[in-house]
Design a protein around this motif. Sequence first.
Motif, PDB file in Angstrom:
ATOM      1  N   GLN A  38       0.845  -1.197   0.000  1.00  0.00           N
ATOM      2  CA  GLN A  38       0.000   0.000   0.000  1.00  0.00           C
ATOM      3  C   GLN A  38       0.878   1.243   0.000  1.00  0.00           C
ATOM      4  OE1 GLN A  38      -2.020  -1.470   3.638  1.00  0.00           O
ATOM      5  NE2 GLN A  38      -3.855  -0.501   2.790  1.00  0.00           N
ATOM      6  N   THR A  61      -7.244  -0.700  -8.190  1.00  0.00           N
ATOM      7  CA  THR A  61      -7.109  -0.582  -6.743  1.00  0.00           C
ATOM      8  C   THR A  61      -8.163   0.408  -6.252  1.00  0.00           C
ATOM      9  OG1 THR A  61      -5.548  -0.207  -4.937  1.00  0.00           O
ATOM     10  CG2 THR A  61      -5.397   1.311  -6.804  1.00  0.00           C
ATOM     11  N   ARG A  62      -8.174   0.647  -4.954  1.00  0.00           N
ATOM     12  CA  ARG A  62      -9.143   1.585  -4.388  1.00  0.00           C
ATOM     13  C   ARG A  62      -8.389   2.719  -3.699  1.00  0.00           C
ATOM     14  NH1 ARG A  62     -13.712  -0.925  -0.588  1.00  0.00           N
ATOM     15  NH2 ARG A  62     -14.054  -2.137  -2.482  1.00  0.00           N
ATOM     16  N   ALA A  91      -8.552   5.765  -0.754  1.00  0.00           N
ATOM     17  CA  ALA A  91      -9.272   6.170   0.454  1.00  0.00           C
ATOM     18  C   ALA A  91      -8.755   7.524   0.908  1.00  0.00           C
ATOM     19  CB  ALA A  91      -9.085   5.132   1.559  1.00  0.00           C
ATOM     20  N   GLN A 132     -15.369   3.762   7.101  1.00  0.00           N
ATOM     21  CA  GLN A 132     -15.125   2.992   5.872  1.00  0.00           C
ATOM     22  C   GLN A 132     -13.678   3.163   5.395  1.00  0.00           C
ATOM     23  OE1 GLN A 132     -17.369   0.780   4.250  1.00  0.00           O
ATOM     24  NE2 GLN A 132     -15.392   0.239   3.330  1.00  0.00           N
ATOM     25  N   ALA A 133     -13.179   4.407   5.445  1.00  0.00           N
ATOM     26  CA  ALA A 133     -11.809   4.686   5.000  1.00  0.00           C
ATOM     27  C   ALA A 133     -10.794   3.965   5.892  1.00  0.00           C
ATOM     28  CB  ALA A 133     -11.549   6.192   5.011  1.00  0.00           C
ATOM     29  N   ASP A 147     -10.888   0.315   4.981  1.00  0.00           N
ATOM     30  CA  ASP A 147     -10.231   0.069   3.686  1.00  0.00           C
ATOM     31  C   ASP A 147      -8.706   0.102   3.818  1.00  0.00           C
ATOM     32  OD1 ASP A 147     -12.639  -0.212   2.442  1.00  0.00           O
ATOM     33  OD2 ASP A 147     -12.660   1.768   1.499  1.00  0.00           O
ATOM     34  N   SER A 159      -7.613  -3.094   6.058  1.00  0.00           N
ATOM     35  CA  SER A 159      -7.813  -4.399   5.406  1.00  0.00           C
ATOM     36  C   SER A 159      -6.953  -4.558   4.156  1.00  0.00           C
ATOM     37  CB  SER A 159      -9.289  -4.552   5.002  1.00  0.00           C
ATOM     38  OG  SER A 159      -9.602  -3.606   3.991  1.00  0.00           O
ATOM     39  N   GLU A 207      -7.828  -3.117   1.349  1.00  0.00           N
ATOM     40  CA  GLU A 207      -8.721  -2.881   0.204  1.00  0.00           C
ATOM     41  C   GLU A 207      -8.288  -1.634  -0.563  1.00  0.00           C
ATOM     42  OE1 GLU A 207     -11.533  -4.291  -1.270  1.00  0.00           O
ATOM     43  OE2 GLU A 207     -11.027  -6.065  -0.088  1.00  0.00           O
ATOM     44  N   ALA A 208      -7.874  -0.615   0.196  1.00  0.00           N
ATOM     45  CA  ALA A 208      -7.388   0.619  -0.435  1.00  0.00           C
ATOM     46  C   ALA A 208      -5.888   0.494  -0.643  1.00  0.00           C
ATOM     47  CB  ALA A 208      -7.710   1.827   0.441  1.00  0.00           C
TER      48      ALA A 208
END
Length: 204
Positions: A59, A97-98, A100, A113-114, A117, A120, A122-123
């Motif tokens: 990340q 990808t995502r 945040a 949520q951010a 993300d 986890s 996810e972002a």
Amino acid sequence: FDSHLPFPLTEGQLQVGQEIGSELADAHPMHRLLQGEVGSGKTIVALRAMLQVVDSGGQAALLAPTEVLAQQHLRSMTAMLGDLAGGGMLGGAEDSTRLALITGSLGAKSRKQALLDAASGEAGIVIGTHALLEDHVNFADLGLVVIDEQHRFGVEQRAALSSKAENPPHVLVMTATPIPRTIAMTVFGDLDTSTLTQLPAGRA
């Protein structure tokens, strides 16, 4: 990503990108200062570096000095990435990808949520202000820390964000304030320096 761009990258962007790319592939963490005037295309260089880290399963976090700048980065990067920013969503590209955003003024629901993300994984790219330095902000695998407008942050703040990684992450700091090499060596002794000297086509 490069083929998504509506313009060619400058020779300087490609050269610095290559330099950063080979350092990211190294086992030793990169510590690099990227300087260039406003409009010289530092953000694209940083984004390409972030994508390289995301591609390898890590990340990237981008620390901006103000909420306005953090939101600007989110908007411009989302626009540049197009469907590559649609990770886990309908219409998102296969290898997307995502992104945040974590700032102090986020509403409770968006903030939750951010944070989820980021924690986890996810972002792949997390953009934020000083709020990123708070204890409850966690990352699944932080591989690259990008700091915008370096002179607004102290060494301690850089270290605070880097400490959220399991292993020392790569660090890229950006500044639009020209810093003479001698001062850069004194103030940012641990940083190698790259400079973008060209402006992309059409920029005055």
